[in-house]
Design a protein around this motif. Sequence first.
Motif, PDB file in Angstrom:
ATOM      1  N   ASP A  76       0.915  -1.232   0.016  1.00 50.49           N
ATOM      2  CA  ASP A  76       0.084   0.010   0.078  1.00 50.49           C
ATOM      3  C   ASP A  76       1.009   1.246   0.170  1.00 50.49           C
ATOM      4  N   VAL A  81      -1.052   2.758   5.945  1.00 51.06           N
ATOM      5  CA  VAL A  81      -0.380   1.950   5.055  1.00 51.06           C
ATOM      6  C   VAL A  81       0.283   0.562   5.321  1.00 51.06           C
ATOM      7  N   HIS A  87      -2.924  -1.607   6.104  1.00 53.01           N
ATOM      8  CA  HIS A  87      -3.617  -2.057   4.753  1.00 53.01           C
ATOM      9  C   HIS A  87      -2.787  -3.058   4.108  1.00 53.01           C
ATOM     10  N   ALA A  88      -1.477  -2.738   4.334  1.00 48.61           N
ATOM     11  CA  ALA A  88      -0.637  -3.860   3.457  1.00 48.61           C
ATOM     12  C   ALA A  88      -0.795  -5.316   4.191  1.00 48.61           C
ATOM     13  N   ASP A 111      -4.316  -6.807   3.106  1.00 51.81           N
ATOM     14  CA  ASP A 111      -4.376  -7.304   1.946  1.00 51.81           C
ATOM     15  C   ASP A 111      -3.294  -8.637   1.737  1.00 51.81           C
TER      16      ASP A 111
END
Length: 173
Positions: free
Chosen positions: A24, A55, A58-59, A62
Amino acid sequence: MAMTDEQRPTNASRPAMRIGYGFDSHEFRPGVALVIGGVSLTHDRGLGGHSDGDVLLHAITDALLGAIAAPDIGALFPPSDPKWKGADSAVFLQEALKRVREAGYGVSNVDCSLILLAPKIGPHAAAIRGRVAELLGVPEDCVGVKAKTPEGLNLEGTAVAHAVVLLNLSVGS
C-alpha cells in the motif's frame, strides 16, 4: 460470506501453509493525523486515504486476504462507500483475520517494510510491532517491522508499506 461446513475443504485438500503479500502507499497531507501500524505518531502531516490512511495495516490486511485468495481491501471496503470515511484500519485487519480463521488458518508470522523519508520509524518500531502483534493475536517475536529511506527514489511526500504473512492450518480445522 462464510463457508458452511459442507463447503469447507478438508485438511487433506488444503495446503498446510499459505503465503500472502500486501502493498500500500499513501501521500502525506497536512491537517491529517498520522497513524502507522495502529499507532498514532506525532508529525506535521498524516497519510491521506479514505480511511485513516494506515499504510502498514492496509498492506497487512491485503497480505492476509491474498493468502486465502479472498478479495482485496478495496473490494471489501470500497473508498466510494462513505461508511469507511476516516475508519480505523484495525477494523479492516480484524475482518481479514476473521476470514483467515474461517478458512481454517492461523497467522504464523508477518514481516513488514515501510519506505518513507520521515518521520523516523525506529523510535516507534517497538510500539508498532506490539500493536500489530496484539491485533493479529500473535507473540511480538512473530512480527517484523523495518523502515527504510527511499535512497534516491522520488518518493518524497509518500509512505509505502510491504507485508508478507505466513499462515498455517489451524489445529482442529
